[in-house]
Design a protein around this motif. Structure first.
Motif, PDB file in Angstrom:
ATOM      1  N   LEU A   8       0.864  -1.176   0.000  1.00 32.25           N
ATOM      2  CA  LEU A   8       0.000   0.000   0.000  1.00 32.25           C
ATOM      3  C   LEU A   8       0.904   1.231   0.000  1.00 32.25           C
ATOM      4  CD1 LEU A   8      -2.652   1.619   0.434  1.00 32.25           C
ATOM      5  CD2 LEU A   8      -2.419   1.137   2.890  1.00 32.25           C
ATOM      6  N   ILE A   9       0.833   2.018  -1.073  1.00 29.12           N
ATOM      7  CA  ILE A   9       1.610   3.246  -1.169  1.00 29.12           C
ATOM      8  C   ILE A   9       0.648   4.417  -0.979  1.00 29.12           C
ATOM      9  CG2 ILE A   9       3.090   4.690  -2.611  1.00 29.12           C
ATOM     10  CD1 ILE A   9       3.837   2.160  -4.177  1.00 29.12           C
ATOM     11  N   ILE A  10       0.946   5.260  -0.017  1.00 31.74           N
ATOM     12  CA  ILE A  10       0.145   6.455   0.228  1.00 31.74           C
ATOM     13  C   ILE A  10       1.021   7.663  -0.067  1.00 31.74           C
ATOM     14  CG2 ILE A  10      -1.192   7.787   1.902  1.00 31.74           C
ATOM     15  CD1 ILE A  10      -1.652   5.174   3.442  1.00 31.74           C
ATOM     16  N   MET A  11       0.552   8.503  -0.978  1.00 34.51           N
ATOM     17  CA  MET A  11       1.281   9.721  -1.325  1.00 34.51           C
ATOM     18  C   MET A  11       0.402  10.934  -1.052  1.00 34.51           C
ATOM     19  SD  MET A  11       3.086  10.887  -4.950  1.00 34.51           S
ATOM     20  CE  MET A  11       4.569   9.905  -4.722  1.00 34.51           C
ATOM     21  N   SER A  12       0.989  11.954  -0.473  1.00 31.44           N
ATOM     22  CA  SER A  12       0.302  13.228  -0.292  1.00 31.44           C
ATOM     23  C   SER A  12       0.887  14.233  -1.270  1.00 31.44           C
ATOM     24  CB  SER A  12       0.453  13.720   1.151  1.00 31.44           C
ATOM     25  OG  SER A  12       1.829  13.917   1.458  1.00 31.44           O
ATOM     26  N   ASP A  13       0.425  15.464  -1.186  1.00 28.67           N
ATOM     27  CA  ASP A  13       0.885  16.497  -2.110  1.00 28.67           C
ATOM     28  C   ASP A  13       1.375  17.702  -1.317  1.00 28.67           C
ATOM     29  OD1 ASP A  13       1.106  18.482  -4.148  1.00 28.67           O
ATOM     30  OD2 ASP A  13      -0.353  17.405  -5.357  1.00 28.67           O
ATOM     31  N   GLU A  14       2.667  17.988  -1.441  1.00 29.73           N
ATOM     32  CA  GLU A  14       3.234  19.211  -0.865  1.00 29.73           C
ATOM     33  C   GLU A  14       3.314  19.147   0.656  1.00 29.73           C
ATOM     34  OE1 GLU A  14       2.639  23.894  -2.045  1.00 29.73           O
ATOM     35  OE2 GLU A  14       2.362  22.330  -3.534  1.00 29.73           O
ATOM     36  N   HIS A  15       3.696  18.005   1.203  1.00 30.78           N
ATOM     37  CA  HIS A  15       3.810  17.844   2.659  1.00 30.78           C
ATOM     38  C   HIS A  15       5.243  18.136   3.095  1.00 30.78           C
ATOM     39  CE1 HIS A  15       2.853  15.196   6.431  1.00 30.78           C
ATOM     40  NE2 HIS A  15       3.168  16.451   6.737  1.00 30.78           N
ATOM     41  N   ASN A  16       5.435  19.304   3.675  1.00 30.23           N
ATOM     42  CA  ASN A  16       6.719  19.689   4.260  1.00 30.23           C
ATOM     43  C   ASN A  16       7.162  18.604   5.251  1.00 30.23           C
ATOM     44  OD1 ASN A  16       8.577  20.881   6.178  1.00 30.23           O
ATOM     45  ND2 ASN A  16       7.901  22.911   5.577  1.00 30.23           N
ATOM     46  N   PRO A  17       8.364  18.019   5.084  1.00 30.05           N
ATOM     47  CA  PRO A  17       8.757  16.892   5.926  1.00 30.05           C
ATOM     48  C   PRO A  17       8.933  17.245   7.390  1.00 30.05           C
ATOM     49  CG  PRO A  17      10.627  17.675   4.642  1.00 30.05           C
ATOM     50  CD  PRO A  17       9.410  18.388   4.114  1.00 30.05           C
ATOM     51  N   ALA A 275      -9.637  -5.437   7.298  1.00 33.48           N
ATOM     52  CA  ALA A 275      -9.764  -6.436   6.233  1.00 33.48           C
ATOM     53  C   ALA A 275      -8.845  -7.634   6.454  1.00 33.48           C
ATOM     54  CB  ALA A 275      -9.448  -5.783   4.886  1.00 33.48           C
ATOM     55  N   GLY A 276      -8.077  -7.617   7.526  1.00 35.40           N
ATOM     56  CA  GLY A 276      -7.179  -8.727   7.826  1.00 35.40           C
ATOM     57  C   GLY A 276      -5.940  -8.777   6.948  1.00 35.40           C
ATOM     58  N   LEU A 277      -5.533  -7.607   6.430  1.00 36.72           N
ATOM     59  CA  LEU A 277      -4.439  -7.562   5.467  1.00 36.72           C
ATOM     60  C   LEU A 277      -3.153  -6.986   6.037  1.00 36.72           C
ATOM     61  CD1 LEU A 277      -6.552  -6.179   2.493  1.00 36.72           C
ATOM     62  CD2 LEU A 277      -5.600  -8.485   2.658  1.00 36.72           C
ATOM     63  N   ALA A 278      -3.186  -6.455   7.251  1.00 31.65           N
ATOM     64  CA  ALA A 278      -2.024  -5.738   7.784  1.00 31.65           C
ATOM     65  C   ALA A 278      -0.794  -6.619   7.897  1.00 31.65           C
ATOM     66  CB  ALA A 278      -2.356  -5.123   9.137  1.00 31.65           C
ATOM     67  N   ASP A 279      -0.978  -7.896   8.236  1.00 30.98           N
ATOM     68  CA  ASP A 279       0.180  -8.772   8.421  1.00 30.98           C
ATOM     69  C   ASP A 279       0.825  -9.183   7.109  1.00 30.98           C
ATOM     70  OD1 ASP A 279      -0.169  -8.659  11.143  1.00 30.98           O
ATOM     71  OD2 ASP A 279      -1.288 -10.554  11.265  1.00 30.98           O
ATOM     72  N   ASP A 280       0.132  -8.973   5.999  1.00 30.82           N
ATOM     73  CA  ASP A 280       0.653  -9.380   4.697  1.00 30.82           C
ATOM     74  C   ASP A 280       0.925  -8.185   3.774  1.00 30.82           C
ATOM     75  OD1 ASP A 280       0.460 -12.128   5.286  1.00 30.82           O
ATOM     76  OD2 ASP A 280      -1.667 -12.114   4.800  1.00 30.82           O
ATOM     77  N   THR A 281       0.915  -6.983   4.323  1.00 26.88           N
ATOM     78  CA  THR A 281       1.015  -5.795   3.475  1.00 26.88           C
ATOM     79  C   THR A 281       2.029  -4.811   4.031  1.00 26.88           C
ATOM     80  OG1 THR A 281      -1.332  -6.021   2.893  1.00 26.88           O
ATOM     81  CG2 THR A 281      -0.283  -3.904   2.415  1.00 26.88           C
ATOM     82  N   ARG A 282       2.940  -4.428   3.189  1.00 22.07           N
ATOM     83  CA  ARG A 282       3.825  -3.320   3.533  1.00 22.07           C
ATOM     84  C   ARG A 282       3.122  -1.995   3.213  1.00 22.07           C
ATOM     85  NH1 ARG A 282       9.992  -4.907   1.542  1.00 22.07           N
ATOM     86  NH2 ARG A 282      10.452  -6.280   3.327  1.00 22.07           N
ATOM     87  N   VAL A 283       3.521  -0.956   3.928  1.00 28.42           N
ATOM     88  CA  VAL A 283       2.966   0.381   3.717  1.00 28.42           C
ATOM     89  C   VAL A 283       4.128   1.349   3.485  1.00 28.42           C
ATOM     90  CG1 VAL A 283       1.596   2.261   4.709  1.00 28.42           C
ATOM     91  CG2 VAL A 283       0.987  -0.123   5.210  1.00 28.42           C
ATOM     92  N   MET A 284       3.993   2.183   2.476  1.00 26.43           N
ATOM     93  CA  MET A 284       4.931   3.286   2.255  1.00 26.43           C
ATOM     94  C   MET A 284       4.155   4.585   2.282  1.00 26.43           C
ATOM     95  SD  MET A 284       7.052   4.387  -1.187  1.00 26.43           S
ATOM     96  CE  MET A 284       8.213   3.044  -1.142  1.00 26.43           C
ATOM     97  N   TYR A 285       4.656   5.570   3.033  1.00 24.52           N
ATOM     98  CA  TYR A 285       4.086   6.906   2.991  1.00 24.52           C
ATOM     99  C   TYR A 285       5.154   7.894   2.536  1.00 24.52           C
ATOM    100  CZ  TYR A 285       2.585  11.545   3.985  1.00 24.52           C
ATOM    101  OH  TYR A 285       2.305  12.873   3.823  1.00 24.52           O
ATOM    102  N   THR A 286       4.780   8.755   1.601  1.00 22.92           N
ATOM    103  CA  THR A 286       5.655   9.838   1.181  1.00 22.92           C
ATOM    104  C   THR A 286       4.805  10.948   0.575  1.00 22.92           C
ATOM    105  OG1 THR A 286       7.729  10.365   0.018  1.00 22.92           O
ATOM    106  CG2 THR A 286       6.126   8.995  -1.164  1.00 22.92           C
ATOM    107  N   SER A 287       5.458  12.021   0.154  1.00 18.61           N
ATOM    108  CA  SER A 287       4.801  13.121  -0.543  1.00 18.61           C
ATOM    109  C   SER A 287       5.569  13.398  -1.814  1.00 18.61           C
ATOM    110  CB  SER A 287       4.767  14.371   0.346  1.00 18.61           C
ATOM    111  OG  SER A 287       3.892  15.356  -0.180  1.00 18.61           O
ATOM    112  N   ASP A 288       4.916  14.048  -2.787  1.00 20.02           N
ATOM    113  CA  ASP A 288       5.627  14.293  -4.042  1.00 20.02           C
ATOM    114  C   ASP A 288       6.753  15.303  -3.859  1.00 20.02           C
ATOM    115  OD1 ASP A 288       3.834  16.412  -3.672  1.00 20.02           O
ATOM    116  OD2 ASP A 288       3.053  16.367  -5.720  1.00 20.02           O
ATOM    117  N   HIS A 289       6.585  16.253  -2.927  1.00 15.17           N
ATOM    118  CA  HIS A 289       7.594  17.257  -2.586  1.00 15.17           C
ATOM    119  C   HIS A 289       7.095  17.964  -1.350  1.00 15.17           C
ATOM    120  CE1 HIS A 289       4.734  20.094  -4.267  1.00 15.17           C
ATOM    121  NE2 HIS A 289       4.695  19.349  -5.361  1.00 15.17           N
TER     122      HIS A 289
END
Length: 484
Positions: A8-17, A275-289
């Motif tokens: 699961l890749i979650i991307m935001s927009d313009e999130h100052n780190p 949904a019972g998927l957390a143990d089988d799913t990696r998660v990445m969070y980032t922003s475009d810039h």
């Protein structure tokens, strides 16, 4: 644990780190992202490849730097012509679904996804044509929206993000189970905290109802006067429309949108668990810039400071060490091999010739002998800009302006440019030599300008694109297009 996982890749927009609780921010409340970082690994020195939406997103998709692929500004969007990780995974039988903002060229093109759900692409397949004007920079009339729309309420973007979060929850609860034969990738892409800085009231007032510090080097007498920054502030003249209260409303709006984003991410992560998927799913969070957020008198992106070129980057899930913070500089190009490997695609041919090193390897201690690169060729700039990180140093080379050098170990807030300090002369030379190992900035600048001249001519020339106006921000699907 399965050998390979869903992703699961979650991307935001313009999130100052810097606007994360887990990054040490004492103002912004981001409990869900903080919890994700606590159960995963956070990269403290992560960078986009270009601090503006379209190039950053094209590069994230393709896994290469801008000078290697084109798509250099907000009028030249990704069209699927260069194969992406989406293409490669779909071609190998994985379901690869996107929900939300993509900012590619046109609906109907093959961008490599199995399905694009409520995608946002660029306006008219043309995007921001004013960014093609790189000399005698036009003043961006849409800048007034930053001040006039900052405040409590709902906007096209908050409604869009709510729909993205809802669609993602439904997909995880109903569609994911249909693809259990092979790991899937779900790309969920929100627009917060990108302006308009209109934040839902419950988030806006938690910040507006308190004293907020001024942005760093905000007062006019404090602002650095490097010509690149003067150019940008003159073109994106947001501060012309601010008074004391509007400044506070803009800050509270951005902070509120960070919390609103965090709320939506929490809903998606809860659905993953339910949904019972957390143990089988990696998660990445980032922003475009990131976003300058008023620091040095600048708003928006387009600079090489940590606030704009830096990005939040967290990975969590099976095989990822919890509670770890990595200081080694990384780039969005490093996400490319990580994504492929996470879902089991380990054929070396898939990453041969690519500049990235898997985030997993860097988290495990690898320290590649390379420098990460950020480059910029777009709106508000009259010259190409190239930044590398070398050890604790940040070196910024401008084709037509003097360079900048910051010692992030001694000066993490980038208050003191050391480029003309004789004590740093050898560092400056070493950094420039390392930049030249990656690309020749003058050659890249020439190539980009030729492409921009072609696009400018094809769209009627300078006067025509200025007359077309400024978008301010791209409307989501179904919303009206309004130029200023």
């Amino acid at each position: 644990m399965k050998e390979f996982q869903n992703l699961l890749i979650i991307m935001s927009d313009e999130h100052n780190p810097k606007m994360l609780g887990c990054a040490g921010n004492e103002i912004v409340e981001t409990p869900n992202l903080d919890a994700l970082a606590a159960r995963g690994t956070r990269f403290r020195s992560a960078y986009c490849t270009s601090p503006v939406c379209i190039p950053a997103r094209a590069s994230f998709a393709v896994g290469k730097y801008i000078h290697q692929i084109g798509y250099a500004d907000n009028a030249d969007a990704y069209d699927g012509a260069v194969p992406s990780w989406h293409h490669k995974l779909r071609d190998r039988g994985h379901n690869v679904t996107s929900i939300g903002k993509l900012h590619f060229k046109l609906t109907g093109e093959d961008h490599g996804f199995t399905e694009e759900i409520i995608p946002m692409h660029i306006i008219e397949g043309k995007g921001d044509l004013m960014g093609l004007v790189r000399s005698d920079l036009p003043v961006r009339k849409g800048a007034y929206k930053m001040a006039n729309m900052a405040g409590p309420g709902e906007s096209q973007y908050t409604f869009y993000d709510r729909e993205i979060a809802a669609r993602a929850q439904v997909w995880l609860r109903e569609a994911a189970r249909k693809h259990a034969d092979k790991p899937w990738v779900l790309f969920v892409s929100f627009v917060a905290p990108h302006f308009p800085l209109t934040a839902p009231p419950q988030h806006f007032y938690k910040y507006y109802d308190r004293d907020l510090p001024l942005p760093k080097l905000y007062r006019k007498e404090e602002r650095p006067t490097h010509p690149y920054l003067v150019d940008y502030r003159g073109s994106f003249n947001y501060d012309d429309y601010f008074d004391e209260d509007k400044l506070k409303r803009a800050l509270a709006g951005y902070y509120g949108l960070c919390s609103f984003l965090d709320e939506n991410i929490g809903l998606v992560l809860k659905a993953l668990g339910d949904a019972g998927l957390a143990d089988d799913t990696r998660v990445m969070y980032t922003s475009d810039h990131g976003d300058n957020l008023g620091s040095r008198g600048m708003w928006g992106k387009s600079t090489m400071f940590e606030e704009a070129s830096g990005v939040p980057l967290i990975v969590a899930g099976p095989g990822i060490e919890p509670g770890k913070v990595v200081d080694t500089p990384v780039s969005h190009v490093d996400a490319y091999p990580f994504i492929l490997r996470s879902v089991g695609e380990t054929d070396p041919a898939l990453t041969t010739g690519f500049p990235g090193v898997s985030l997993e390897d860097i988290a495990d201690g690898a320290k590649p002998d390379r420098n990460v690169l950020t480059e910029y060729h777009g709106m508000g700039s009259s010259t190409g800009a190239f930044m590398i990180r070398h050890e604790q140093y940040k070196y910024v080379y401008y084709v037509d302006y003097p360079p900048q050098l910051f010692d992030l170990a001694a000066d993490p807030e980038e208050l003191h440019d050391r480029a003309t300090d004789p004590r740093y002369a050898s560092v400056l030379r070493e950094c420039h030599a390392r930049l030249l190992r990656i690309c020749d900035p003058h050659d890249v600048d020439r190539m980009v300008r030729e492409r921009q001249s072609e696009l400018l001519a094809a769209n009627g020339g300078r006067e025509a694109v200025i007359a077309r106006g400024d978008l301010g921000f791209s409307p989501p699907p179904g919303a009206p297009v309004v130029f200023d």
